[in-house]
Write an enzyme that holds these catalytic residues in place. Sequence first.
Site, mmCIF file in Angstrom:
data_model
loop_
_atom_site.group_PDB
_atom_site.id
_atom_site.type_symbol
_atom_site.label_atom_id
_atom_site.label_comp_id
_atom_site.label_asym_id
_atom_site.label_seq_id
_atom_site.Cartn_x
_atom_site.Cartn_y
_atom_site.Cartn_z
ATOM 1 N N LYS A 125 23.274 -8.139 -5.802
ATOM 2 C CA LYS A 125 23.625 -8.990 -4.660
ATOM 3 C C LYS A 125 22.959 -10.358 -4.782
ATOM 4 C CE LYS A 125 23.903 -5.555 -1.016
ATOM 5 N NZ LYS A 125 23.209 -5.179 0.218
ATOM 6 N N ARG A 140 24.586 5.099 -10.074
ATOM 7 C CA ARG A 140 25.317 3.951 -9.538
ATOM 8 C C ARG A 140 26.394 3.496 -10.518
ATOM 9 N NH1 ARG A 140 23.136 -0.921 -7.836
ATOM 10 N NH2 ARG A 140 21.569 0.189 -6.669
ATOM 11 N N GLU A 157 22.405 -2.846 3.358
ATOM 12 C CA GLU A 157 21.582 -3.883 3.971
ATOM 13 C C GLU A 157 22.480 -5.103 4.142
ATOM 14 O OE1 GLU A 157 18.118 -5.057 1.747
ATOM 15 O OE2 GLU A 157 17.517 -6.475 3.318
#
Length: 571
Positions: A279, A269, A42
């Site tokens: 983020k 992850r 994104e």
Amino acid sequence: MSAESKDAPAPAPASNFIRQLVEADLKAGKNGGRVMTRFPPEPNGYLHIGHAKSICLNFGIAKEFGGVCNLRMDDTNPLKEDQEYVDSIKNDVRWLGFDWEQRFYHASDYFGRIYDIAVNLIADGKAYVCDLTEEEVRKGRGTVTEPGQESPGRKRSVEENLDLFTRMKAGEFADGKYTLRAKIDMASPNMKMRDPPLYRIRHTSHQATGDTWCLYPLYDFAHALSDAIEGITHSICTLEFENNRELYDWFIQHCRPLENRPQQIEFARLALTYTMMSKRKLLLLVQEGHVRGWDDPRMPTIAGIRRRGYTPEAIRDFAEKIGVARANSTVEFGLLEHCVRDDLNQRCARVMTVLKPIKLVIENLPENETIELEAVNFPEDAAKMGSRKLPFTRELWIEREDFMEDPPKQFHRLAPGKEVRLRWAFFVKCTGVIKNEAGEITEIRGTYDPTTRGGNAPDGRKVKGTIHWVSAKHAQDAEVRLYDQLFTVADPTAEVEGQDWRQTLSKTSLEVIHDAKIEAHLSGAAVGAQFQFERNGYFCVDPDSKPGKLVFNRTIGLRDSFAKAMGPKKE
Ligand code: ATP
Ligand code: MG
């Protein structure tokens, strides 16, 4: 002065469950023998080292099995996205060494098709317009053990749903007035299957589609459809999407028209000690000025570690070493550093730079005399990078910490009456010091032994220490930035009661030295050039450099606590 990488062939990649799965699919003739993956960030921030793991995995798997990998901006939320992030993402993926060729896409490229598919879902009685507010939907969801309440919208006729949805698109309604929801099962044990929202109204302009749309598809819906539209075969994502897989499959099964049947596969992850990868928090670090920007060399962003001097080769090696698993774990930061050192060790010329200088005056060398010495640039393999000339003069700079007036026994560097080897030069014996009125040493005095040229005494006498130096007359000043971990605790993401995560920020993560002394020939080094400063670590030239004043970042020190084979730093 960068060198070619290792000649040795890359080791065969270790197998992992994703490789095995793709291999089995190919063997079974699934997807007509095609492999297509995608990396779908994104564009709401800069990529970090965790994304690098995903990039290496997606592009790596595709390459390994003769397939391709797409780069797709997952831009379904117009509020947080920005072109600056899109540009940085492309730049970072390319820098890591991967190529999406002409396959650069946006989820927003498919907004028209996704809308048509939503209309078909309504026509098939599998989606409806819901009047409930976000709050009411949340309250009516039920719990894992109790079914949720059905929305009154579920009873709407297909005609009414189609009419309302068309008017939602036309902009007749305010944000939040209606949503489009999938009609699945309010009693499903999987909460994701309880009539999830597909579209919400947002009168916001979008970085790619401008004001074309005032309703936007939600992530799960848009993501599955984007995969299917592109013909993705293996949709690799992180473990937190495990519960979404059932919904992903439902979309692939019930939406039309769709020709492809992508499969979602989850992996763990990356988490790294002393590192934060949210983020949102990385953005706060930038916005609140805790760092100098997204590409601050202390940041775990790809832009940051690139500026710091980490190489794409080292990061790809790291991604391979950590492997791919289905259980979450935290990787030691030391392993990443180990990969960086391993790579830089092969590619960096060795030079001498004095970080915290003090003057050493060679009393038996006249002021105007220069002795020209030769230094090998890559001592482990002298042929690899040739050699350079070093001027040896009366006034030299050495490290302040390489001298002690009153040293302990095991100190093998310079001290009054003691002899030491100057790297590539001579034995030098300290004859005394000069102090200022405050009693601080301002200058060290010594004599050199001309018979020890090259670093060995013909009479066989030994010295225990070797120190680096530069000629004061020739040296240039440089700024050097030394970095330490941004956080003081191994897990800065841990929530501690009564403590804000910012309290774990280190106050000593950056040390700036303004008057380091570099060998004169370095003054022509280009931004990004990398060197080993002997005994001080690996350094690279920062973009802040100006003509006449270079700025260096320390990429990493020499000591590798991860590679047990390596002994302590040599004196
Ligand atoms: P957020 O959801 O906080 O905005 P994100 O890190 O999930 O952030 P995306 O832009 O959605 O951001 O990530 C793009 C891809 O990178 C996703 O497929 C995601 O699974 C993967 N990814 C993100 N963080 C990591 C990580 N730490 N390790 C491995 N892969 C990751
Ligand atoms: Mg995400």
